[in-house]
Write a protein that holds these residues in place. Structure first.
Motif: not given
Length: 107
Positions: A66-76, A82-87
């Motif tokens: 979908a072209g969404i850049g993401f990374w996984i933070e140290p806390d998981g 660039l967005g207003d949501e996270h998992i």
């Protein structure tokens, strides 16, 4: 006779050009068919997979597709910089959930 020979040579050149165009078109169609076949094979594997690890990988690949850049933070957390949501993982319910950043102030 020379006019006729010139005419024949012209027609021959036209025929070669058409054949080259047809060959190029066929090659493009074959490449597209191969891409579609790979996509269908991957989609079939995704739909029939019962392996939870594969399903997790498929979910991450859906973000990539979908072209969404993401990374996984140290806390998981899985963040969309660039967005207003996270998992994030909810320890209370022991489930991953999608969080819109505007929700965090409501909690």
């Amino acid at each position: 006779m020379d006019d006729r020979l010139t005419d024949i040579k012209g027609r021959l050149a036209d025929t070669r050009a058409v054949r080259q165009t047809d060959a190029t078109w066929l090659i493009e169609q074959l490449e597209q068919a191969r891409r579609i076949a790979v996509e269908l094979e991957n989609e079939n594997a995704r739909l029939t997979s019962t392996d939870p690890w594969q399903r997790a990988v498929d979910g991450l690949n859906a973000l990539v597709d979908a072209g969404i850049g993401f990374w996984i933070e140290p806390d998981g957390h899985i963040s969309n910089p660039l967005g207003d949501e996270h998992i994030e993982y909810d320890r209370e319910t022991e489930r991953w959930r999608l969080v819109h950043d505007d929700e965090e102030g409501d909690q």
